[in-house]
Design a protein around this motif. Structure first.
Motif, PDB file in Angstrom:
ATOM      1  N   CYS A 103      32.287  29.794  42.173  1.00 17.26           N
ATOM      2  CA  CYS A 103      32.823  31.116  41.319  1.00 17.26           C
ATOM      3  C   CYS A 103      32.180  30.338  39.807  1.00 17.26           C
ATOM      4  CB  CYS A 103      34.210  30.154  40.231  1.00 17.26           C
ATOM      5  SG  CYS A 103      34.553  30.902  38.676  1.00 17.26           S
ATOM      6  N   ARG A 127      26.285  33.647  45.293  1.00 21.90           N
ATOM      7  CA  ARG A 127      26.745  34.176  44.059  1.00 21.90           C
ATOM      8  C   ARG A 127      26.535  32.774  43.042  1.00 21.90           C
ATOM      9  NH1 ARG A 127      31.957  35.253  42.371  1.00 21.90           N
ATOM     10  NH2 ARG A 127      31.725  33.779  41.045  1.00 21.90           N
ATOM     11  N   LYS A 132      30.527  32.264  31.818  1.00 25.70           N
ATOM     12  CA  LYS A 132      31.954  32.645  32.725  1.00 25.70           C
ATOM     13  C   LYS A 132      33.112  33.096  31.521  1.00 25.70           C
ATOM     14  CE  LYS A 132      33.189  32.283  36.049  1.00 25.70           C
ATOM     15  NZ  LYS A 132      32.914  32.730  37.118  1.00 25.70           N
ATOM     16  N   HIS A 273      39.375  36.389  44.190  1.00 27.06           N
ATOM     17  CA  HIS A 273      40.022  36.761  42.560  1.00 27.06           C
ATOM     18  C   HIS A 273      40.962  38.146  42.902  1.00 27.06           C
ATOM     19  CE1 HIS A 273      35.954  34.806  41.142  1.00 27.06           C
ATOM     20  NE2 HIS A 273      36.816  34.811  39.856  1.00 27.06           N
ATOM     21  N   GLU A 299      33.825  33.432  46.925  1.00 25.23           N
ATOM     22  CA  GLU A 299      33.669  31.922  46.467  1.00 25.23           C
ATOM     23  C   GLU A 299      34.040  30.857  46.771  1.00 25.23           C
ATOM     24  OE1 GLU A 299      34.704  32.892  42.250  1.00 25.23           O
ATOM     25  OE2 GLU A 299      36.493  32.313  42.606  1.00 25.23           O
ATOM     26  N   ASP A 310      38.135  28.298  39.120  1.00 27.46           N
ATOM     27  CA  ASP A 310      38.202  28.749  40.835  1.00 27.46           C
ATOM     28  C   ASP A 310      38.869  28.305  41.503  1.00 27.46           C
ATOM     29  OD1 ASP A 310      39.315  31.153  38.919  1.00 27.46           O
ATOM     30  OD2 ASP A 310      37.604  31.711  38.827  1.00 27.46           O
ATOM     31  N   GLN A 313      41.544  29.786  44.879  1.00 30.15           N
ATOM     32  CA  GLN A 313      40.930  30.151  45.311  1.00 30.15           C
ATOM     33  C   GLN A 313      39.727  30.635  46.358  1.00 30.15           C
ATOM     34  OE1 GLN A 313      40.756  33.545  41.968  1.00 30.15           O
ATOM     35  NE2 GLN A 313      38.649  33.254  42.393  1.00 30.15           N
TER      36      GLN A 313
HETATM   37 MN    MN Z   1      35.820  33.538  39.696  1.00 26.98          MN
END
Ligand code: MN
Ligand code: PEP
Length: 338
Positions: A103, A127, A132, A273, A299, A310, A313
């Motif tokens: 993330c 990514r 952020k 997400h 992620e 994050d 997740q």
């Molecule tokens: Mn994120």
């Protein structure tokens, strides 16, 4: 309005139609198909009847009304899906593209370890958030330009193109200098001045759906990018706000299938997400692929429990390798006829 030229239309006839569209105060977007040329007349001028009259111009097969408020993103205008090229990697050509990484970029070591692991597991792009958008101003806000330099190093070491978010107009230049694809985050989907600026950026755009945006609003946000001159747009469904609280968001996979019908742009899904729960990332990735998504954004963190954003997740590195193996199996189950 769409002007379909006949397949025997001459270049002069096509140019004449383009000139007439401009004379009437509309923009002419020309789409050169394999067999025929299609010209989209876009704008809000008051000379629609003159456009309709182009039916009678030589070389014109038909003039049809675009049924939706979005025009350039519409599949009515371009029947064949758009393929977006990100540093030689294609999105929208029928293959499932997987973009993976943390993330937030938290340190050079964290990013490089993740980048090498996701590359080995088969990810196509990396990514990592440098800027952020955090709900609280007290949460980690990203390392900014330092993170962009780490991403650059990760790209050099792995060869993976990099995707990172740009949050503000003032950062577009520096982010475009480093990134191969610029992400517009969900919270910025309707930041129209940012969209206008990105329409002239020299890089493809990953446009996330706003948490409360309808499909129409999402496609109209994409329309800003195309109308401003950037046709390299990839959409991303990342979950919407609903009454459900068991998941972080509700991943709207019907919207993925619907947008594939309505638009020629490629569509990704973000089950990280979209669910907020690590255990749901693999099943919803498979479901997204089955629904027609052109790819996934996932992620991944070397130690999710220590992630600065994050973590709950995020998949760990072995978890991501397992996801990739699962995706390589036949995604649809057998349905046995009675
Ligand atoms: Mn994120
Ligand atoms: C992200 O990709 O980490 C992110 C902030 O996504 P979204 O804009 O969809 O919340």
């Amino acid at each position: 309005m769409i002007v379909n030229m006949s397949n025997s239309a001459t270049p002069e006839q096509i140019n004449h139609v383009i000139e007439r569209i401009k004379e009437c105060g509309y923009q002419a977007h020309v789409i050169q198909g394999a067999e025929r040329t299609i010209i989209g007349a876009v704008g809000n001028g008051e000379r629609r009847s003159e456009l309709e009259a182009l039916r009678a111009a030589p070389g014109v097969a038909e003039v049809i009304q675009i049924a939706h408020p979005f025009k350039l993103v519409s599949r009515q205008l371009r029947e064949v899906g758009t393929v977006v090229d990100v540093r030689g990697h294609k999105i929208g050509n029928g293959d499932v593209v997987v973009i993976a990484g943390p993330c937030s970029v938290e340190s050079e070591d964290q990013l490089l370890e993740t980048a090498h692991a996701v590359k080995t597991a088969g990810a196509n792009m990396l990514r990592g958030g440098a800027y952020k958008p955090r709900t609280s101003p007290y949460d980690f806000q990203g390392l900014g330009v330092e993170a962009l330099r780490f991403l650059d190093r990760a790209r050099k070491e792995t060869g993976l193109p990099i995707v990172t978010e740009v949050m503000s107009e003032s950062d577009v230049e520096v982010v475009a200098e480093y990134a191969d694809m610029l992400q517009v985050g969900a919270r910025n989907m309707q930041n129209f001045s940012l969209l206008r600026k990105l329409a002239t950026a020299p890089k493809p755009i990953l446009l996330k759906r706003g948490p409360s945006a309808t499909v129409k609003e999402w496609l109209l946000a994409a329309e800003y990018l195309l109308a401003g001159g950037n046709g390299n747009v990839v959409l991303c469904e990342r979950g919407i706000k609903t009454f459900e609280t068991a998941t972080r968001n509700t991943l709207d996979l019907a919207a993925v299938a619907l947008v594939k019908e309505l638009s020629h742009l490629p569509v990704l899904a973000d089950p990280s997400h979209g669910t907020g729960l690590r255990s749901l990332v693999t099943p919803m990735s498979k479901a997204a692929v089955a629904a027609g998504a052109d790819g996934l954004i996932i992620e991944v963190h070397p130690c999710p429990e220590r992630a600065l954003s994050d973590g709950p997740q995020s998949l760990d590195l072995p978890g991501f390798a397992t996801l990739m193996r699962e995706l390589q199996k036949e995604p649809l189950r057998d349905v046995k006829a009675a």
